[in-house]
Design a protein around this motif. Sequence first.
Motif, PDB file in Angstrom:
ATOM      1  N   UNK A   2      37.986  49.852  51.536  1.00  0.00           N
ATOM      2  CA  UNK A   2      39.711  49.653  51.965  1.00  0.00           C
ATOM      3  C   UNK A   2      40.595  50.608  52.711  1.00  0.00           C
ATOM      4  N   UNK A   3      39.425  51.558  53.773  1.00  0.00           N
ATOM      5  CA  UNK A   3      40.024  52.258  55.249  1.00  0.00           C
ATOM      6  C   UNK A   3      40.286  50.716  56.569  1.00  0.00           C
ATOM      7  N   UNK A   4      39.073  49.699  56.138  1.00  0.00           N
ATOM      8  CA  UNK A   4      39.056  48.822  57.089  1.00  0.00           C
ATOM      9  C   UNK A   4      39.916  47.848  56.452  1.00  0.00           C
ATOM     10  N   UNK A   5      40.433  47.671  55.910  1.00  0.00           N
ATOM     11  CA  UNK A   5      41.724  46.607  55.602  1.00  0.00           C
ATOM     12  C   UNK A   5      40.922  45.574  55.789  1.00  0.00           C
ATOM     13  N   UNK A   6      40.445  44.878  55.617  1.00  0.00           N
ATOM     14  CA  UNK A   6      39.556  43.518  55.905  1.00  0.00           C
ATOM     15  C   UNK A   6      40.873  42.494  55.426  1.00  0.00           C
ATOM     16  N   UNK A   7      41.390  42.456  54.058  1.00  0.00           N
ATOM     17  CA  UNK A   7      42.638  42.003  53.842  1.00  0.00           C
ATOM     18  C   UNK A   7      43.458  41.233  55.167  1.00  0.00           C
ATOM     19  N   UNK A   8      44.328  42.658  55.581  1.00  0.00           N
ATOM     20  CA  UNK A   8      45.353  42.914  56.668  1.00  0.00           C
ATOM     21  C   UNK A   8      44.738  42.338  57.859  1.00  0.00           C
ATOM     22  N   UNK A  33      41.495  35.123  45.551  1.00  0.00           N
ATOM     23  CA  UNK A  33      39.853  35.907  45.214  1.00  0.00           C
ATOM     24  C   UNK A  33      40.611  37.256  44.694  1.00  0.00           C
ATOM     25  N   UNK A  34      39.191  38.005  44.568  1.00  0.00           N
ATOM     26  CA  UNK A  34      39.522  39.590  44.280  1.00  0.00           C
ATOM     27  C   UNK A  34      39.944  40.408  45.269  1.00  0.00           C
ATOM     28  N   UNK A  35      40.500  41.159  45.373  1.00  0.00           N
ATOM     29  CA  UNK A  35      41.157  41.953  46.811  1.00  0.00           C
ATOM     30  C   UNK A  35      42.307  40.772  47.682  1.00  0.00           C
ATOM     31  N   UNK A  36      42.719  39.943  47.143  1.00  0.00           N
ATOM     32  CA  UNK A  36      43.438  39.175  48.184  1.00  0.00           C
ATOM     33  C   UNK A  36      45.105  39.269  48.181  1.00  0.00           C
ATOM     34  N   UNK A  46      45.268  38.134  40.288  1.00  0.00           N
ATOM     35  CA  UNK A  46      45.051  37.243  42.047  1.00  0.00           C
ATOM     36  C   UNK A  46      43.322  36.787  40.521  1.00  0.00           C
ATOM     37  N   UNK A  47      43.116  35.751  41.281  1.00  0.00           N
ATOM     38  CA  UNK A  47      41.345  34.669  40.757  1.00  0.00           C
ATOM     39  C   UNK A  47      40.419  35.764  40.773  1.00  0.00           C
ATOM     40  N   UNK A  48      40.014  35.607  39.568  1.00  0.00           N
ATOM     41  CA  UNK A  48      38.780  36.459  39.404  1.00  0.00           C
ATOM     42  C   UNK A  48      37.447  35.815  40.255  1.00  0.00           C
TER      43      UNK A  48
END
Length: 118
Positions: A2-8, A33-36, A46-48
């Motif tokens: 979560x700290x890396x913030x991939x989606x952002x 998808x998950x986390x999007x 969110x889509x599973x």
Amino acid sequence: DEEFCLVKRILGKAGNNMRRIAEECNAKIRLRGIGSGFLEGSDGKEANMPLQLNVSCVSFEDYEGAVDRVATLLKDLYKHYRRYARSKGVEPPDVKVNLEEVRRDDLKLDLLAMKAQR
């Protein structure tokens, strides 16, 4: 992580990464998808499925350009993540771009066959 913030990082500041690719390639790009954070359907969830970028284009040329740009973006993010993970004392996982193409029957395109001819 979560700290890396991939989606952002994928989306870019104010969605600029996705917007730029979409505009340059006449593409529709969706992070799903998950986390999007992309809520789908009448239930608004969110889509599973694993986090993924979906790319749609009218022309194959635009599609190839969009896929190349997305792959470049992701490879750059992977490089940043490896550096980030090592700074935290963690060995980064081996990540790579996984491309799955689907045939569009409504346009009579068989992208898998076209890819095989390249």
